[in-house]
Design an enzyme around this catalytic site. Structure first.
Site, PDB file in Angstrom:
ATOM      1  N   HIS A  16      -9.220 -11.004   3.513  1.00 32.09           N
ATOM      2  CA  HIS A  16      -8.473  -9.773   3.802  1.00 32.09           C
ATOM      3  C   HIS A  16      -7.722  -9.970   5.118  1.00 32.09           C
ATOM      4  O   HIS A  16      -8.256  -9.691   6.195  1.00 32.09           O
ATOM      5  CB  HIS A  16      -9.451  -8.587   3.882  1.00 32.09           C
ATOM      6  N   HIS A  18      -3.510  -9.554   6.386  1.00 34.54           N
ATOM      7  CA  HIS A  18      -2.095  -9.304   6.079  1.00 34.54           C
ATOM      8  C   HIS A  18      -1.293 -10.268   6.935  1.00 34.54           C
ATOM      9  O   HIS A  18      -1.385 -10.204   8.165  1.00 34.54           O
ATOM     10  CB  HIS A  18      -1.718  -7.862   6.416  1.00 34.54           C
ATOM     11  N   HIS A 196      -6.887  -1.885  -1.549  1.00 28.75           N
ATOM     12  CA  HIS A 196      -7.484  -1.176  -0.418  1.00 28.75           C
ATOM     13  C   HIS A 196      -7.982   0.179  -0.942  1.00 28.75           C
ATOM     14  O   HIS A 196      -7.220   0.915  -1.599  1.00 28.75           O
ATOM     15  CB  HIS A 196      -6.440  -0.901   0.664  1.00 28.75           C
ATOM     16  N   GLU A 199     -10.942   3.084   2.963  1.00 25.48           N
ATOM     17  CA  GLU A 199     -10.781   2.775   4.398  1.00 25.48           C
ATOM     18  C   GLU A 199     -10.721   4.135   5.108  1.00 25.48           C
ATOM     19  O   GLU A 199     -11.628   4.507   5.821  1.00 25.48           O
ATOM     20  CB  GLU A 199      -9.495   1.963   4.614  1.00 25.48           C
ATOM     21  N   ASP A 277      -8.072  -8.551   8.848  1.00 25.08           N
ATOM     22  CA  ASP A 277      -7.087  -7.517   8.506  1.00 25.08           C
ATOM     23  C   ASP A 277      -5.720  -7.780   9.169  1.00 25.08           C
ATOM     24  O   ASP A 277      -4.851  -8.366   8.550  1.00 25.08           O
ATOM     25  CB  ASP A 277      -7.628  -6.127   8.856  1.00 25.08           C
ATOM     26  N   ASP A 278      -5.545  -7.313  10.403  1.00 27.87           N
ATOM     27  CA  ASP A 278      -4.287  -7.504  11.138  1.00 27.87           C
ATOM     28  C   ASP A 278      -4.634  -7.985  12.544  1.00 27.87           C
ATOM     29  O   ASP A 278      -4.541  -7.227  13.525  1.00 27.87           O
ATOM     30  CB  ASP A 278      -3.519  -6.176  11.209  1.00 27.87           C
TER      31      ASP A 278
END
Ligand code: ADE
Ligand code: ZN
Length: 333
Positions: A16, A18, A196, A199, A277-278
């Site tokens: 996961h 991005h 997703h 969340e 994630d980011d």
């Protein structure tokens, strides 16, 4: 070996991340300059100061603005290459990267430009670092299903380069049911499915992702804990959750890492994994996430190993590769 040394030594799969969320301010500045694109910041420090989020939307606004400087195939290559260097440093040996084609095609960048840049970096990462990778195309859920259908059409010529289709962006108000038809088409075309869910959105969105989209993994899914029947289903089906601890903290999904439910979920037998994630926006890559969880929740050697094993089990690599990495993990002391 202490726990921190173990975290560094463990081979890990990232499921996961991005790719647009790995965009470090230094590289953003460099690419903005070479593409002659104005960004609303004077310096790298100013960019970092803007990274002060109070929920998912406040982050997404800045994240999409940052992605605006990406125009050429080489920009996408450089973005992905910088991430692979972080993977190599963290002993992430396999990664399944999300990309958001609509963020780029909406600005007039060709789908092929994005895909070819990312793919070339994936090929080079295998050669230079021995890191294997896959690409997952996500639909932006704040846009319409019609838009997602057009994006799926654009992806079909590149089917062999994209392992799965996912769903991301603003969750609340955009349930998985909005995209039932396009995900049915994606499944028919042979893509694996992730989404997703849970969340910021409620447990109902996780039910919908399971029942309507027929996902192979749930991204985040931390709000499943609010629904005991759902939790039991996730356990029974060994449905992976790709959990992102530092993201949850930065986006105020949890107020304190000590309150994060990943350890409770793991102990109950939910198939949780750790992911970044980011990472450029949330303060850390894979090992930073492991260390933050370990420091707040005091995970044992066996639990840390289990999280790494889960990451391979939940990955889309073939069974022999999975077994190879799991065996390596068992052999670590
Ligand atoms: N796009 C990038 N990061 C995201 C996240 N954490 N949730 C939803 N969409 C995203
Ligand atoms: Zn995400």
């Amino acid at each position: 070996m202490n726990q921190i040394e173990l975290i560094r030594a463990l081979p890990k799969a990232e499921l996961h991340v991005h790719i647009e969320g790995t965009f470090e301010p230094e590289l953003m500045f460099e690419i903005a300059q070479r593409n002659h694109i104005q960004i609303p910041y004077q310096s790298v420090e100013e960019i970092k100061q803007a990274y002060n989020f109070h929920n998912l939307q406040s982050f997404l606004d800045i994240y999409y603005a940052g992605a605006n400087v990406l125009l050429h195939e080489q920009d996408f290559y450089d973005l992905a290459w910088a991430y692979f260097e972080k993977c190599a440093a963290d002993h992430v040996v396999h990664t399944e990267m999300f990309f958001d084609p609509q963020t780029h095609t909406e600005r007039g960048v060709e789908f092929a430009t994005v895909l070819n840049g990312l793919k070339r970096a994936c090929v080079d990462a295998k050669i230079k670092f021995g890191i294997s990778s896959q690409l997952i195309m996500c639909f932006l859920r704040h846009l319409s299903e019609e838009d997602a259908l057009k994006t799926l059409e654009q992806a079909l010529p590149f089917k062999d380069d994209i392992i799965a289709v996912g769903l991301d962006s603003s969750e609340v108000g955009h349930p998985p049911s909005k995209f039932e038809r396009v995900f049915a088409k994606a499944r028919e075309a042979g893509f694996l499915i992730v989404a997703h869910a849970g969340e910021e959105g409620p447990p109902e969105y996780i039910w919908e992702a399971l029942d309507l989209l027929q996902v192979n993994r749930i991204d985040h899914g931390v709000r499943s804990e609010e629904d005991p029947a759902l939790l039991q289903r996730l356990i029974d089906e060994k449905m992976p959750l790709t959990v992102c601890p530092l993201s949850n903290l930065k986006l105020c999904v949890v107020d304190d890492m000590a309150e994060h439910n990943i350890h409770r979920l793991l102990k109950q037998g939910v198939h949780v994994t750790i992911n970044s994630d980011d990472p450029s926006y949330f303060g850390g890559y894979m090992n930073d996430n492991f260390i933050a969880v370990h420091e707040a929740l005091d995970l044992s050697h066996e639990e840390l190993k289990q999280l790494a094993i889960n990451s391979f089990e939940a990955s889309f690599i073939d069974a022999s590769e999975k077994q190879k990495w799991i065996k390596t993990i068992h052999q670590l002391s």
